[in-house]
Design a protein around this motif. Sequence first.
Motif, PDB file in Angstrom:
ATOM      1  N   TYR A  23       0.813  -1.212   0.000  1.00  0.00           N
ATOM      2  CA  TYR A  23       0.000   0.000   0.000  1.00  0.00           C
ATOM      3  C   TYR A  23       0.849   1.266   0.000  1.00  0.00           C
ATOM      4  O   TYR A  23       0.330   2.359   0.172  1.00  0.00           O
ATOM      5  CB  TYR A  23      -0.965   0.002   1.186  1.00  0.00           C
ATOM      6  CG  TYR A  23      -1.717  -1.304   1.339  1.00  0.00           C
ATOM      7  CD1 TYR A  23      -2.347  -1.907   0.256  1.00  0.00           C
ATOM      8  CD2 TYR A  23      -1.786  -1.947   2.564  1.00  0.00           C
ATOM      9  CE1 TYR A  23      -3.014  -3.106   0.388  1.00  0.00           C
ATOM     10  CE2 TYR A  23      -2.455  -3.151   2.703  1.00  0.00           C
ATOM     11  CZ  TYR A  23      -3.072  -3.721   1.621  1.00  0.00           C
ATOM     12  OH  TYR A  23      -3.729  -4.913   1.757  1.00  0.00           O
ATOM     13  N   GLN A  82      -6.676 -10.088   4.159  1.00  0.00           N
ATOM     14  CA  GLN A  82      -6.033  -9.123   3.274  1.00  0.00           C
ATOM     15  C   GLN A  82      -5.945  -9.529   1.809  1.00  0.00           C
ATOM     16  O   GLN A  82      -5.516  -8.730   0.981  1.00  0.00           O
ATOM     17  CB  GLN A  82      -4.611  -8.828   3.777  1.00  0.00           C
ATOM     18  CG  GLN A  82      -4.555  -8.165   5.127  1.00  0.00           C
ATOM     19  CD  GLN A  82      -5.121  -6.762   5.092  1.00  0.00           C
ATOM     20  OE1 GLN A  82      -4.877  -6.009   4.162  1.00  0.00           O
ATOM     21  NE2 GLN A  82      -5.900  -6.422   6.099  1.00  0.00           N
ATOM     22  N   ARG A  85      -7.688  -7.149  -0.739  1.00  0.00           N
ATOM     23  CA  ARG A  85      -7.081  -5.814  -0.724  1.00  0.00           C
ATOM     24  C   ARG A  85      -5.682  -5.811  -1.354  1.00  0.00           C
ATOM     25  O   ARG A  85      -5.325  -4.897  -2.100  1.00  0.00           O
ATOM     26  CB  ARG A  85      -7.013  -5.317   0.717  1.00  0.00           C
ATOM     27  CG  ARG A  85      -7.052  -3.851   0.826  1.00  0.00           C
ATOM     28  CD  ARG A  85      -7.235  -3.398   2.252  1.00  0.00           C
ATOM     29  NE  ARG A  85      -6.532  -2.143   2.349  1.00  0.00           N
ATOM     30  CZ  ARG A  85      -5.894  -1.710   3.383  1.00  0.00           C
ATOM     31  NH1 ARG A  85      -5.862  -2.423   4.477  1.00  0.00           N
ATOM     32  NH2 ARG A  85      -5.276  -0.561   3.359  1.00  0.00           N
TER      33      ARG A  85
END
Length: 185
Positions: A23, A82, A85
């Motif tokens: 990210y 996760q 994502r």
Amino acid sequence: MADVEASKSLSGLLNGIAQKVYYSNSEITEELLKDELYPELSQEEFTALHEKMKALIKMKRQGSGGLGAEQAAALSRFWKSQRVRVRESLLSQSRWEPGLRGLSWRVDLHTAASRGDAAQSGPVALMELELGRAGQFILFVTGFVSKSSADSEFVCLEFDEAKVNQVLKKMSDIQQSIDRIVPRT
């Protein structure tokens, strides 16, 4: 109780590594993770643990040999929460061109009175494309209007019947080319 704390620390480490690796969160550093999650470990012990978990995350496996039961469970929980994502982050990082976020269209009738030209009266297709802001988008079609929002680019197109038929023909040609390479099942 120590097992619960160890599990929380390991989950925090995995999430911190994901924040940095997937990210692009530059606020997460190895020093921050050590100070917050494993202050009792020496720098060498923490570096070894950090590198091991980072390698496991990059391999994208839920479980792996050489892990304790708690570590394997924490890694499995991490991937269950996760996976989607991380996948979306990797996809967005791998796009070079803006992506199509949305499309809306309608058919209107333009009359000679509204256009000022009797030859241009008749049905027209109006299409609005919402594009992601990953880069600059250049459109080589006449009769378009472009507007921007914070993270999207909107392109409005107007097609007469002949242009719609041209687009449909091009789409058919593309589909035929794809079918020659990868036959439909």
